[in-house]
Design an enzyme around this catalytic site. Structure first.
Site, PDB file in Angstrom:
ATOM      1  CD  GLN A  13      38.952   1.724  13.599  1.00 15.57           C
ATOM      2  OE1 GLN A  13      37.969   1.056  13.351  1.00 15.57           O
ATOM      3  NE2 GLN A  13      39.170   2.180  14.814  1.00 15.57           N
ATOM      4  CE1 TYR A 126      43.855   3.147  24.689  1.00 16.98           C
ATOM      5  CE2 TYR A 126      41.866   3.777  25.881  1.00 16.98           C
ATOM      6  CZ  TYR A 126      42.681   3.889  24.774  1.00 16.98           C
ATOM      7  OH  TYR A 126      42.343   4.754  23.760  1.00 16.98           O
ATOM      8  CD1 TRP A 151      32.809   4.830  23.801  1.00 20.07           C
ATOM      9  CD2 TRP A 151      30.687   4.409  23.203  1.00 20.07           C
ATOM     10  NE1 TRP A 151      32.110   4.495  24.938  1.00 20.07           N
ATOM     11  CE2 TRP A 151      30.812   4.230  24.604  1.00 20.07           C
ATOM     12  CE3 TRP A 151      29.457   4.211  22.602  1.00 20.07           C
ATOM     13  CZ2 TRP A 151      29.738   3.845  25.401  1.00 20.07           C
ATOM     14  CZ3 TRP A 151      28.389   3.838  23.403  1.00 20.07           C
ATOM     15  CH2 TRP A 151      28.527   3.655  24.795  1.00 20.07           C
TER      16      TRP A 151
END
Length: 303
Positions: A13, A126, A151
């Protein structure tokens, strides 16, 4: 001067957007898992060493937050050990290193915005692996920009916005968590601001003083429920056909939606440092959603 820029994970992304933004800076050499196994750290070192980069941009990461709770070794290899290798390479080649970190390095308590100097306290594997990657770079590299973001979503890949658009077409009702607070941040904004910051550091003789950790996120904050509401509002404005009924979006707490990895309740990030040091103005999270949905609709005009 001709620059060589190594970009890791150029198909992800953030990497996809970076590949578009970095082209004017020099020769962009993309490194994907098809070129080299990112879990094979020696192979990564040798591959990039031969390129002799002036800039290393690391968009590679283990981002499956829940899976990381059981796949601990892979999470730490990609999020801690790979950045350490890249930091060593940045020293060998006197290269700038750009790396992406996370709001998950913070403990997620309280209701004020985190600043970069706040004590970390990850709640899950994580977050711990991302924190240790940051620390590895800080301890080794001399010219680096670590961007902690939150986010992340985009018009491609797997993310909350695309999941909502898919589910909104499949279901007439949805329940979304309303007690986690953060700033939805598009990958395109991350890439744009990264390149603006990179442009400044490569143009200044004293740029090493700008090395450090910065928050890079949209301005403002919201919860997942309101984020979803905004997505569906924007989708309806653009005539997207949804199965989701108006009033079909419900609110639930984190305890009603248990996940393997605990999430931070407060992911607010203070943006003063990046705005003052680099002269950028971060846009609001609301303004960015419509741009990403427009891009997604353009790429999926048949929906």
């Amino acid at each position: 001067m001709s620059r060589k820029i190594v970009l890791l994970a150029s198909t992800g992304q953030v990497g996809f957007e970076l590949n578009r933004q970095l082209q004017p800076f020099g020769e962009v050499v993309t490194v994907t898992r098809e070129n080299v196994d990112f879990l094979d750290l020696e192979a990564v070192y040798q591959y990039i060493d031969k390129i002799s980069p002036n800039i290393i941009v690391n968009a590679a990461a283990y981002t499956a937050v829940d899976k990381a709770e059981s796949d601990i070794a892979s999470a730490f290899t990609l999020n801690r050990d790979l950045p350490r290798v890249l930091a060593k390479l940045s020293i060998v080649h006197d290269a700038w290193l750009v790396h992406y970190s996370s709001d998950y390095v913070y403990p997620g308590n309280g209701d004020t915005s985190w600043i970069e100097s706040d004590a970390p306290g990850p709640l899950n594997v994580y977050g711990q692996s991302k924190l240790e990657g940051d620390l590895a770079i800080e301890s080794i590299a001399s010219k680096y920009l670590i961007f902690r973001t939150s986010w992340v979503y985009a018009a491609r890949g797997n993310n909350f916005l695309l999941s909502m658009l898919r589910l909104g077409k499949e279901r007439d009702s949805l329940n979304i968590v309303n007690d986690q607070i953060g700033a939805p941040t598009p990958a395109s904004l991350i890439a744009t601001v990264s390149t603006l910051c990179l442009q400044k550091v490569i143009s200044l003789d004293s740029a090493q003083s700008l090395s450090g950790i910065y928050h890079l996120a949209s301005r403002g904050h919201t919860n997942w429920y309101n984020f979803a509401s905004k997505i569906f509002d924007e989708a309806r404005i653009r005539g997207l056909s949804l199965a989701l009924k108006k009033g079909g979006l419900g609110q639930i707490s984190s305890t009603e939606y248990p996940t393997p990895a605990k999430r931070p309740q407060n992911s607010r990030l203070n943006l003063d440092k990046i705005e003052s040091k680099f002269g950028v103005v971060m846009p609001t999270w609301e303004s960015q959603i419509s741009l990403t949905i427009e891009e997604w609709l353009d790429a999926n005009s048949s929906v």
